[in-house]
Scaffold this active site. Structure first.
Site, mmCIF file in Angstrom:
data_model
loop_
_atom_site.group_PDB
_atom_site.id
_atom_site.type_symbol
_atom_site.label_atom_id
_atom_site.label_comp_id
_atom_site.label_asym_id
_atom_site.label_seq_id
_atom_site.Cartn_x
_atom_site.Cartn_y
_atom_site.Cartn_z
ATOM 1 N N LYS A 59 0.813 -1.225 0.000
ATOM 2 C CA LYS A 59 0.000 0.000 0.000
ATOM 3 C C LYS A 59 0.848 1.277 0.000
ATOM 4 C CE LYS A 59 -4.174 -1.768 2.240
ATOM 5 N NZ LYS A 59 -5.086 -1.649 3.396
ATOM 6 N N ASP A 116 -9.835 2.948 2.212
ATOM 7 C CA ASP A 116 -9.907 2.548 3.630
ATOM 8 C C ASP A 116 -10.412 3.730 4.473
ATOM 9 O OD1 ASP A 116 -9.004 -0.056 3.339
ATOM 10 O OD2 ASP A 116 -6.903 0.458 3.698
HETATM 11 P P1 NDP Z 1 0.657 -3.408 9.084
HETATM 12 O O1 NDP Z 1 1.473 -4.631 8.869
HETATM 13 O O2 NDP Z 1 0.953 -2.175 8.318
HETATM 14 O O3 NDP Z 1 0.696 -3.017 10.664
HETATM 15 C C1 NDP Z 1 0.583 -4.006 11.668
HETATM 16 C C2 NDP Z 1 0.447 -3.326 13.025
HETATM 17 O O4 NDP Z 1 0.256 -4.337 14.025
HETATM 18 C C3 NDP Z 1 1.690 -2.528 13.453
HETATM 19 O O5 NDP Z 1 1.272 -1.452 14.235
HETATM 20 C C4 NDP Z 1 2.445 -3.557 14.305
HETATM 21 O O6 NDP Z 1 3.310 -2.983 15.239
HETATM 22 C C5 NDP Z 1 1.299 -4.221 15.017
HETATM 23 N N1 NDP Z 1 1.645 -5.551 15.505
HETATM 24 C C6 NDP Z 1 1.704 -6.696 14.779
HETATM 25 N N2 NDP Z 1 2.037 -7.723 15.585
HETATM 26 C C7 NDP Z 1 2.202 -7.209 16.839
HETATM 27 C C8 NDP Z 1 2.529 -7.772 18.103
HETATM 28 N N3 NDP Z 1 2.768 -9.074 18.243
HETATM 29 N N4 NDP Z 1 2.585 -6.958 19.179
HETATM 30 C C9 NDP Z 1 2.322 -5.634 19.062
HETATM 31 N N5 NDP Z 1 2.009 -5.036 17.872
HETATM 32 C C10 NDP Z 1 1.941 -5.815 16.785
HETATM 33 O O7 NDP Z 1 -0.837 -3.887 8.848
HETATM 34 P P2 NDP Z 1 -2.139 -2.987 8.535
HETATM 35 O O8 NDP Z 1 -2.050 -1.711 9.292
HETATM 36 O O9 NDP Z 1 -2.387 -2.937 7.090
HETATM 37 O O10 NDP Z 1 -3.273 -3.921 9.175
HETATM 38 C C11 NDP Z 1 -3.438 -3.984 10.583
HETATM 39 C C12 NDP Z 1 -4.717 -4.763 10.888
HETATM 40 O O11 NDP Z 1 -5.849 -4.052 10.400
HETATM 41 C C13 NDP Z 1 -4.745 -6.136 10.230
HETATM 42 O O12 NDP Z 1 -5.314 -7.041 11.148
HETATM 43 C C14 NDP Z 1 -5.669 -5.952 9.044
HETATM 44 O O13 NDP Z 1 -6.357 -7.141 8.778
HETATM 45 C C15 NDP Z 1 -6.638 -4.878 9.564
HETATM 46 N N6 NDP Z 1 -7.195 -4.055 8.469
HETATM 47 C C16 NDP Z 1 -8.538 -4.160 8.241
HETATM 48 C C17 NDP Z 1 -9.130 -3.398 7.259
HETATM 49 C C18 NDP Z 1 -10.603 -3.527 7.019
HETATM 50 O O14 NDP Z 1 -11.074 -3.092 5.961
HETATM 51 N N7 NDP Z 1 -11.351 -4.072 7.954
HETATM 52 C C19 NDP Z 1 -8.367 -2.443 6.437
HETATM 53 C C20 NDP Z 1 -6.944 -2.385 6.784
HETATM 54 C C21 NDP Z 1 -6.408 -3.186 7.767
HETATM 55 P P3 NDP Z 1 4.853 -2.702 14.851
HETATM 56 O O15 NDP Z 1 4.859 -1.476 13.962
HETATM 57 O O16 NDP Z 1 5.492 -2.446 16.175
HETATM 58 O O17 NDP Z 1 5.364 -3.923 14.160
#
Ligand code: NDP
Length: 307
Positions: A66, A102
């Site tokens: 993205k 989004d």
């Molecule tokens: P990204 O990969 O860009 O971001 C992931 C986020 O989750 C980061 O903030 C990361 O923190 C955090 N994270 C992941 N694992 C851990 C952990 N074990 N402990 C703490 N923090 C963690 O993904 P997206 O932002 O694109 O997506 C995030 C969520 O939102 C997903 O579940 C996705 O399915 C959902 N989503 C849903 C949408 C919808 O239309 N319903 C649209 C977009 C997203 P760090 O930076 O520290 O790694």
């Protein structure tokens, strides 16, 4: 000529978006196919060049592309520019336009969650990835006055705050370190709590312990599933909602951008539910429903990507 719309991600073998978009094309008599392109980052540039061909209507873009796709398109809409992320591409001749649907998807999900109450002004956001950027921009433009972003890696939350510096100059947007005591103190002050991390996506983990969640919050999880986080928040007395409305409405907005037609929302919602019950995973990573649950007759069951 049958037009093509592609979902570009890595991986994208199965997709809830595919189920709802193909059904919408068919229902509206649009001669188009929705295809899945699993492209690692190194192949993204070539995929975007291919989209300029006449047979393409446009594309969806998902994890992990993205943000990478932003410099590869010719023009960005305000929302794509503001968030620094593109999830939908449309065509103007051979030129490519990057959108972020989004953001409107999140706004609708928030409106539904708030219901008839007055729109709150204080929010806590967990996570600082692409989804969180759409959420934070939605909150800024909705008139929130204080938004606190917690992220495991603080520098990413700080980067997000810096990114929105100018658009958030009229309000307080802060990044805070992921410590339970600090989260608890902020939760005591807020009205809206949003999980934009992927914690809970593939296992039954929660981003914060249920005991930290005060009653009466409005709680949204971007994950399209009844996560532990939502179950805990509901048990604490909060009003909760999952990511279904955001997923549905980002898809509906993309459909309208490609076709110029209003999206058949009810059908798309039904197809999402069927696909999820049939075990299809979204490219966004929303967990599928119980794989043991039989798919509704005629529902997609997660056909592999054509390419
Ligand atoms: P990204 O990969 O860009 O971001 C992931 C986020 O989750 C980061 O903030 C990361 O923190 C955090 N994270 C992941 N694992 C851990 C952990 N074990 N402990 C703490 N923090 C963690 O993904 P997206 O932002 O694109 O997506 C995030 C969520 O939102 C997903 O579940 C996705 O399915 C959902 N989503 C849903 C949408 C919808 O239309 N319903 C649209 C977009 C997203 P760090 O930076 O520290 O790694």
């Amino acid at each position: 000529m049958t037009k093509r719309v592609v979902l570009i991600g890595h991986p994208v073998a199965h997709s809830l978006s595919g189920a709802m978009q193909q059904a919408a094309f068919d229902d509206q008599g649009i001669d188009a196919t929705y295809e899945f392109w699993d492209r690692p980052p190194i192949e993204l540039g070539d995929a975007i060049v291919e989209l300029r061909g006449d047979d393409y209507l446009g594309a969806n873009v998902t994890i992990p592309h993205k943000e990478r796709v932003v410099p590869l398109v010719d023009r960005l809409t305000e929302e794509a520019h503001a968030t620094g992320a593109v999830n939908t591409i449309t065509k103007e001749g051979r030129r490519l336009v990057g959108h972020n649907t989004d953001v409107p998807g999140f706004r609708i999900a928030l409106d539904r969650l708030v219901g008839k109450q007055k729109m709150p002004r204080l929010a806590v956001v967990l996570g600082a990835g692409g989804g969180a950027r759409a959420v934070v921009y939605g909150l800024i433009t909705e008139g929130f006055q204080r938004v606190v972003v917690f992220n495991r890696h603080l520098h990413r939350a700080e980067g997000l705050v810096k990114h929105f510096g100018r658009s958030a100059s009229h309000m307080e947007l802060r990044a805070m370190p992921w410590h339970e005591s600090i989260i608890e103190a902020e939760l005591a002050k807020t009205k809206v709590l949003i999980n934009a991390t992927s914690i809970g996506l593939v296992d039954d983990q929660a981003p914060v312990p249920g005991e930290l969640i005060p009653p009466d919050l409005l709680v949204l999880d971007l994950i399209y599933s009844r996560t532990r986080f939502l179950r805990d928040a509901e048990a604490a007395g909060c009003t909760v909602s999952d990511g279904e409305q955001m997923l549905l409405h980002q898809g509906a907005a993309a459909f309208t951008l490609w076709t110029g037609k209003p999206a058949p929302l009810e059908l798309m919602q039904q197809k999402l539910k069927e696909a999820r019950a049939g075990g299809v995973r979204s490219a966004e990573g929303e967990p599928a429903g119980d794989a043991a649950t039989p798919a509704t007759e005629g529902a997609p069951t997660g056909a592999a990507a054509p390419d």
